[in-house]
Design a protein around this motif. Sequence first.
Motif, PDB file in Angstrom:
ATOM      1  N   SER A   2       0.844  -1.195   0.000  1.00 42.42           N
ATOM      2  CA  SER A   2       0.000   0.000   0.000  1.00 42.42           C
ATOM      3  C   SER A   2       0.877   1.242   0.000  1.00 42.42           C
ATOM      4  N   LYS A   3       0.374   2.283  -0.672  1.00 38.49           N
ATOM      5  CA  LYS A   3       1.026   3.592  -0.664  1.00 38.49           C
ATOM      6  C   LYS A   3      -0.006   4.594  -0.162  1.00 38.49           C
ATOM      7  N   LEU A   4       0.358   5.353   0.861  1.00 35.00           N
ATOM      8  CA  LEU A   4      -0.518   6.350   1.444  1.00 35.00           C
ATOM      9  C   LEU A   4       0.109   7.720   1.251  1.00 35.00           C
ATOM     10  N   ASP A   5      -0.672   8.681   0.777  1.00 36.46           N
ATOM     11  CA  ASP A   5      -0.193  10.043   0.590  1.00 36.46           C
ATOM     12  C   ASP A   5      -0.847  10.955   1.610  1.00 36.46           C
ATOM     13  N   PHE A   6      -0.021  11.741   2.288  1.00 37.68           N
ATOM     14  CA  PHE A   6      -0.496  12.671   3.303  1.00 37.68           C
ATOM     15  C   PHE A   6      -0.056  14.088   2.958  1.00 37.68           C
ATOM     16  N   THR A   7      -0.830  15.072   3.413  1.00 41.29           N
ATOM     17  CA  THR A   7      -0.435  16.469   3.286  1.00 41.29           C
ATOM     18  C   THR A   7       0.620  16.784   4.345  1.00 41.29           C
ATOM     19  N   ARG A   8       1.165  17.979   4.257  1.00 41.31           N
ATOM     20  CA  ARG A   8       2.157  18.443   5.234  1.00 41.31           C
ATOM     21  C   ARG A   8       1.579  18.396   6.647  1.00 41.31           C
ATOM     22  N   GLN A   9       0.269  18.633   6.763  1.00 39.29           N
ATOM     23  CA  GLN A   9      -0.385  18.614   8.066  1.00 39.29           C
ATOM     24  C   GLN A   9      -0.689  17.195   8.554  1.00 39.29           C
ATOM     25  N   GLY A  10      -0.490  16.209   7.682  1.00 39.53           N
ATOM     26  CA  GLY A  10      -0.742  14.827   8.062  1.00 39.53           C
ATOM     27  C   GLY A  10      -2.120  14.318   7.707  1.00 39.53           C
ATOM     28  N   ASN A  11      -2.846  15.052   6.867  1.00 39.28           N
ATOM     29  CA  ASN A  11      -4.171  14.610   6.432  1.00 39.28           C
ATOM     30  C   ASN A  11      -4.038  13.655   5.255  1.00 39.28           C
ATOM     31  N   ILE A  12      -4.796  12.578   5.293  1.00 38.13           N
ATOM     32  CA  ILE A  12      -4.746  11.601   4.204  1.00 38.13           C
ATOM     33  C   ILE A  12      -5.326  12.207   2.936  1.00 38.13           C
ATOM     34  N   LYS A  13      -4.665  11.966   1.801  1.00 41.17           N
ATOM     35  CA  LYS A  13      -5.127  12.453   0.503  1.00 41.17           C
ATOM     36  C   LYS A  13      -5.424  11.304  -0.453  1.00 41.17           C
ATOM     37  N   LYS A  14      -4.640  10.224  -0.320  1.00 44.21           N
ATOM     38  CA  LYS A  14      -4.771   9.149  -1.301  1.00 44.21           C
ATOM     39  C   LYS A  14      -4.218   7.852  -0.722  1.00 44.21           C
ATOM     40  N   ILE A  15      -4.886   6.743  -1.082  1.00 41.61           N
ATOM     41  CA  ILE A  15      -4.419   5.408  -0.724  1.00 41.61           C
ATOM     42  C   ILE A  15      -4.489   4.545  -1.975  1.00 41.61           C
ATOM     43  N   GLU A  16      -3.409   3.854  -2.259  1.00 35.14           N
ATOM     44  CA  GLU A  16      -3.365   2.930  -3.391  1.00 35.14           C
ATOM     45  C   GLU A  16      -2.795   1.612  -2.898  1.00 35.14           C
ATOM     46  N   GLY A  17      -3.325   0.513  -3.424  1.00 32.51           N
ATOM     47  CA  GLY A  17      -2.799  -0.789  -3.036  1.00 32.51           C
ATOM     48  C   GLY A  17      -3.336  -1.889  -3.916  1.00 32.51           C
ATOM     49  N   VAL A  18      -2.956  -3.096  -3.575  1.00 33.21           N
ATOM     50  CA  VAL A  18      -3.434  -4.256  -4.331  1.00 33.21           C
ATOM     51  C   VAL A  18      -4.480  -5.033  -3.552  1.00 33.21           C
ATOM     52  N   GLU A  19      -4.510  -4.807  -2.241  1.00 32.34           N
ATOM     53  CA  GLU A  19      -5.530  -5.470  -1.424  1.00 32.34           C
ATOM     54  C   GLU A  19      -6.558  -4.436  -0.978  1.00 32.34           C
ATOM     55  N   ALA A  20      -7.613  -4.911  -0.356  1.00 31.60           N
ATOM     56  CA  ALA A  20      -8.685  -4.018   0.089  1.00 31.60           C
ATOM     57  C   ALA A  20      -8.157  -3.032   1.123  1.00 31.60           C
ATOM     58  N   ILE A  21      -8.532  -1.760   0.948  1.00 33.61           N
ATOM     59  CA  ILE A  21      -8.152  -0.795   1.975  1.00 33.61           C
ATOM     60  C   ILE A  21      -9.133  -0.954   3.134  1.00 33.61           C
ATOM     61  N   PRO A  22      -8.706  -0.636   4.343  1.00 34.81           N
ATOM     62  CA  PRO A  22      -9.575  -0.862   5.516  1.00 34.81           C
ATOM     63  C   PRO A  22     -10.904  -0.122   5.409  1.00 34.81           C
ATOM     64  N   ASN A  23     -11.973  -0.801   5.813  1.00 30.30           N
ATOM     65  CA  ASN A  23     -13.297  -0.175   5.819  1.00 30.30           C
ATOM     66  C   ASN A  23     -13.354   1.029   6.751  1.00 30.30           C
ATOM     67  N   THR A  24     -12.450   1.074   7.715  1.00 30.33           N
ATOM     68  CA  THR A  24     -12.431   2.184   8.664  1.00 30.33           C
ATOM     69  C   THR A  24     -11.981   3.490   8.014  1.00 30.33           C
ATOM     70  N   VAL A  25     -11.403   3.411   6.818  1.00 23.66           N
ATOM     71  CA  VAL A  25     -10.906   4.600   6.123  1.00 23.66           C
ATOM     72  C   VAL A  25     -11.999   5.232   5.258  1.00 23.66           C
TER      73      VAL A  25
END
Length: 131
Positions: free
Chosen positions: A57-80
């Motif tokens: 998985s690759k997760l992209d965050f802003t400078r403030q630490g806010n999530i912007k993007k998630i990419e992967g090959v498996e299911a991303i968590p439902n909690t997101v």
Amino acid sequence: ALLLVACDKEKVVQSDDLPANASGFVTTHYPGKQILQVVKELDNLKTYFHVYLDNSSKLDFTRQGNIKKIEGVEAIPNTVVPALILNYVDTHYPNDFIRGWEIDDATQDIKLSTGMKLEFDKNGNFLRIEG
């Protein structure tokens, strides 16, 4: 003549350099997953952190630490993913899972396991299938 060239600057940093809420996001939503690498990117006066996990998985965050993007090959968590989007996917695509999610000021885009991309508004209401 003056020529200005915007250069992306990327460098590998320690996971300790991540903003606290970005580290907390990884710990909360990806328990047991290891951070393999963190890349800090400076792009046109904006700073992003690209976090690579041991589950591809690759997760992209802003400078403030806010999530912007998630990419992967498996299911991303439902909690997101917002519940409204999860419900839409479960109803209309019961055999697929969400393997990508991107959020900006106006929309949220998801990528299904089949490669299909869906666009939702910022509240999670379905807008359209993307080409």
